[in-house]
Design a protein around this motif. Structure first.
Motif, PDB file in Angstrom:
ATOM      1  N   LYS A  86       1.133  11.375 -10.574  1.00  0.00           N
ATOM      2  CA  LYS A  86       0.363  12.618 -10.578  1.00  0.00           C
ATOM      3  C   LYS A  86       1.283  13.830 -10.715  1.00  0.00           C
ATOM      4  O   LYS A  86       0.981  14.780 -11.450  1.00  0.00           O
ATOM      5  CB  LYS A  86      -0.458  12.718  -9.292  1.00  0.00           C
ATOM      6  CG  LYS A  86      -1.378  13.927  -9.243  1.00  0.00           C
ATOM      7  CD  LYS A  86      -2.236  13.916  -7.983  1.00  0.00           C
ATOM      8  CE  LYS A  86      -3.177  15.108  -7.938  1.00  0.00           C
ATOM      9  NZ  LYS A  86      -4.022  15.097  -6.702  1.00  0.00           N
TER      10      LYS A  86
ATOM     11  N   ARG B 248       2.187   1.659  -3.487  1.00  0.00           N
ATOM     12  CA  ARG B 248       1.143   2.155  -4.379  1.00  0.00           C
ATOM     13  C   ARG B 248       0.932   3.655  -4.174  1.00  0.00           C
ATOM     14  O   ARG B 248       0.824   4.410  -5.152  1.00  0.00           O
ATOM     15  CB  ARG B 248      -0.170   1.418  -4.135  1.00  0.00           C
ATOM     16  CG  ARG B 248      -1.311   2.061  -4.913  1.00  0.00           C
ATOM     17  CD  ARG B 248      -2.642   1.397  -4.783  1.00  0.00           C
ATOM     18  NE  ARG B 248      -3.632   2.222  -5.494  1.00  0.00           N
ATOM     19  CZ  ARG B 248      -4.784   1.771  -5.945  1.00  0.00           C
ATOM     20  NH1 ARG B 248      -5.109   0.495  -5.805  1.00  0.00           N
ATOM     21  NH2 ARG B 248      -5.622   2.580  -6.563  1.00  0.00           N
ATOM     22  N   THR B 249       0.899   4.096  -2.946  1.00  0.00           N
ATOM     23  CA  THR B 249       0.727   5.528  -2.673  1.00  0.00           C
ATOM     24  C   THR B 249       1.859   6.337  -3.289  1.00  0.00           C
ATOM     25  O   THR B 249       1.643   7.374  -3.918  1.00  0.00           O
ATOM     26  CB  THR B 249       0.666   5.771  -1.154  1.00  0.00           C
ATOM     27  OG1 THR B 249      -0.496   5.118  -0.618  1.00  0.00           O
ATOM     28  CG2 THR B 249       0.581   7.266  -0.850  1.00  0.00           C
ATOM     29  N   GLY B 250       3.103   5.847  -3.133  1.00  0.00           N
ATOM     30  CA  GLY B 250       4.245   6.554  -3.695  1.00  0.00           C
ATOM     31  C   GLY B 250       4.207   6.595  -5.213  1.00  0.00           C
ATOM     32  O   GLY B 250       4.519   7.632  -5.827  1.00  0.00           O
TER      33      GLY B 250
ATOM     34  N   TYR C  62      -2.813  -2.973  -6.808  1.00  0.00           N
ATOM     35  CA  TYR C  62      -3.574  -2.296  -7.863  1.00  0.00           C
ATOM     36  C   TYR C  62      -4.716  -3.159  -8.399  1.00  0.00           C
ATOM     37  O   TYR C  62      -5.413  -2.759  -9.334  1.00  0.00           O
ATOM     38  CB  TYR C  62      -2.655  -1.907  -9.014  1.00  0.00           C
ATOM     39  CG  TYR C  62      -1.868  -0.646  -8.749  1.00  0.00           C
ATOM     40  CD1 TYR C  62      -2.480   0.599  -8.747  1.00  0.00           C
ATOM     41  CD2 TYR C  62      -0.497  -0.698  -8.501  1.00  0.00           C
ATOM     42  CE1 TYR C  62      -1.763   1.762  -8.508  1.00  0.00           C
ATOM     43  CE2 TYR C  62       0.238   0.466  -8.266  1.00  0.00           C
ATOM     44  CZ  TYR C  62      -0.406   1.685  -8.275  1.00  0.00           C
ATOM     45  OH  TYR C  62       0.304   2.837  -8.033  1.00  0.00           O
TER      46      TYR C  62
ATOM     47  N   ASP D 212       0.821  -1.211   0.000  1.00  0.00           N
ATOM     48  CA  ASP D 212       0.000   0.000   0.000  1.00  0.00           C
ATOM     49  C   ASP D 212       0.854   1.260   0.000  1.00  0.00           C
ATOM     50  O   ASP D 212       0.519   2.250  -0.648  1.00  0.00           O
ATOM     51  CB  ASP D 212      -0.933   0.002   1.216  1.00  0.00           C
ATOM     52  CG  ASP D 212      -2.072  -1.004   1.083  1.00  0.00           C
ATOM     53  OD1 ASP D 212      -2.357  -1.431  -0.062  1.00  0.00           O
ATOM     54  OD2 ASP D 212      -2.670  -1.363   2.112  1.00  0.00           O
ATOM     55  N   GLU D 213       1.971   1.224   0.740  1.00  0.00           N
ATOM     56  CA  GLU D 213       2.868   2.384   0.752  1.00  0.00           C
ATOM     57  C   GLU D 213       3.499   2.609  -0.617  1.00  0.00           C
ATOM     58  O   GLU D 213       3.628   3.753  -1.078  1.00  0.00           O
ATOM     59  CB  GLU D 213       3.950   2.181   1.813  1.00  0.00           C
ATOM     60  CG  GLU D 213       3.431   2.285   3.246  1.00  0.00           C
ATOM     61  CD  GLU D 213       4.462   1.882   4.280  1.00  0.00           C
ATOM     62  OE1 GLU D 213       4.389   2.389   5.423  1.00  0.00           O
ATOM     63  OE2 GLU D 213       5.340   1.049   3.966  1.00  0.00           O
TER      64      GLU D 213
ATOM     65  N   ASP E 140       1.508   6.389  -7.121  1.00  0.00           N
ATOM     66  CA  ASP E 140       0.402   7.265  -7.532  1.00  0.00           C
ATOM     67  C   ASP E 140       0.798   8.736  -7.421  1.00  0.00           C
ATOM     68  O   ASP E 140       0.488   9.549  -8.307  1.00  0.00           O
ATOM     69  CB  ASP E 140      -0.831   6.991  -6.669  1.00  0.00           C
ATOM     70  CG  ASP E 140      -1.511   5.671  -7.008  1.00  0.00           C
ATOM     71  OD1 ASP E 140      -1.141   5.067  -8.039  1.00  0.00           O
ATOM     72  OD2 ASP E 140      -2.388   5.251  -6.238  1.00  0.00           O
ATOM     73  N   GLU E 141       1.481   9.076  -6.342  1.00  0.00           N
ATOM     74  CA  GLU E 141       1.898  10.468  -6.155  1.00  0.00           C
ATOM     75  C   GLU E 141       2.915  10.880  -7.223  1.00  0.00           C
ATOM     76  O   GLU E 141       2.853  11.997  -7.754  1.00  0.00           O
ATOM     77  CB  GLU E 141       2.490  10.650  -4.756  1.00  0.00           C
ATOM     78  CG  GLU E 141       1.449  10.550  -3.637  1.00  0.00           C
ATOM     79  CD  GLU E 141       2.073  10.620  -2.256  1.00  0.00           C
ATOM     80  OE1 GLU E 141       3.326  10.542  -2.169  1.00  0.00           O
ATOM     81  OE2 GLU E 141       1.314  10.726  -1.271  1.00  0.00           O
TER      82      GLU E 141
END
Length: 375
Positions: free
Chosen positions: A332, A324-326, A362, A321-322, A328-329
């Protein structure tokens, strides 16, 4: 068959996800094991819906077994059915354009519609090795530090001309009267209607970004080792872009160093091996990828610790999850159209687990291609 450039978004990923493979060789392991791991990564990536698996050309690096991308890609093609395979990249100044056209024409014949030809202008190695790769740049004994060696470090100034020649060979369309008009890259168009690999330009600065834009080609940027230049290079690519027969709009992929593990602490422990390996490479001490235990026990100087901390600051690591967050950021912030993930660690099992965990995060589909066991 999917679009040869634009990937298909799967699961909940904001953009297509792909794999960049350095075929790393860990301490206590062999090149044969590293290449077997690459096969398993390719099969896993295909099964889980990653879009591409690219192999990077490097030379004279004990911890890397990817000196011959075309050979490795032929092997991967024999073990996969759907995933796109390509070079990330072939270093064009190291090779005659005709040779590359022949190699990738062969790959296209072996895996029709699945091959990408990514090209770089750096040597993929140090200056002395670059000179050894190029017959016209051969060093005399004792010539280290000579102007010839300095020139070998600066090669690439004729990259646009080499690129144009390569594309002519791929398309078999030298004009009448050209010295190469009667030369044909085979396998290739002279043998009948057939596709040919799409050409990508790779870069870690603005030169290839601008050239890719002017030629209307897809562009791949090495964020994993040139993070500070990512946004400026992508902006330059988009600002320079001119529509072509290949693309009507820019398409930018970025290479990202990322590793997921079941726990954040263990992920940190694993990525430290890659950071120590890079430290040794940058200080003229290249070797096999160290074990986690070796990396933990290493006595870093203050300057070395600063380098490692800076390097790891650009490696997205932690739980799935960490990561994936990285990712995604980062997507973006850069507006990248595709993320190509490289997982650098000592063990092949750790790298395979990382790609599986990221796919799970994902919600990428689990296909029907079975995953074989590592030897």
């Amino acid at each position: 068959m999917s679009d040869p450039v634009r990937g298909t978004v799967r699961g909940t990923a904001p953009v297509p996800l792909s794999v960049l493979d350095l075929v790393t060789v860990g301490s206590g392991r062999t090149a044969s094991q590293a290449l077997a791991t690459s096969v398993e990564i390719s099969r896993l990536a295909e099964r889980r819906g990653y879009h591409r698996h690219w192999v990077a050309e490097h030379h004279s690096m004990p911890g890397v077994a990817s000196s011959s991308p075309a050979v490795i890609l032929a092997h991967l093609a024999a073990h996969t059915e759907r995933i796109r395979l390509g070079s990330g990249g072939v270093m064009l100044p190291n090779h005659a354009p005709l040779v590359i056209a022949e190699q990738f024409g062969t790959l296209e014949a072996l895996a029709p519609g699945r091959v990408d030809l990514g090209l770089g202008r750096a040597p993929g190695t140090d200056g002395a090795t670059a000179a050894a790769l190029r017959r016209t740049e051969r060093l005399n004994e004792g010539a280290l530090g000579s102007p010839l060696l300095e020139r070998s470090r600066e090669l690439g100034e004729d990259f646009p001309e080499q690129l144009a020649e390569l594309i002519r060979f791929l398309d078999d369309d030298f004009p009448d009267g050209h010295p190469y008009a009667r030369i044909h890259a085979v396998p290739g168009p002279v043998q009948g209607p057939a596709g040919r690999p799409p050409v990508w330009l790779l870069g870690s600065s603005g030169f290839s970004a601008r050239l890719a834009g002017l030629l209307g080609l897809p562009f791949a940027f090495a964020h994993h080792f040139s993070a500070r230049n990512t946004v400026p290079a992508l902006d330059l690519y988009r600002d320079s872009f001119r529509p072509s027969a290949v693309l009507d709009a820019p398409y930018a992929l970025i290479g990202v160093s990322a590793l997921a593990n079941d726990g954040e602490k263990e992920a940190r422990r694993q990525v430290l091996t890659g950071a120590l390996s890079m430290l040794r490479l940058r200080t003229g001490r290249p070797g096999l990828i160290p074990t986690p235990e070796e990396a933990e026990a290493y006595a870093f100087s203050a300057a070395e610790r600063e380098f490692v901390d800076s390097w790891l600051g650009n490696v997205i690591h932690g739980t799935a999850d960490e990561v994936r967050t990285g990712l995604d950021e980062l997507q973006k912030r850069t507006g990248a159209d595709e993320l190509m993930i490289t997982a650098n660690a000592h063990g092949g099992d750790v790298r395979l687990r990382s790609y599986e965990l990221i796919a799970n995060a994902y919600g990428l589909p689990d296909g029907e291609v079975p995953a074989a066991r590592l030897p």
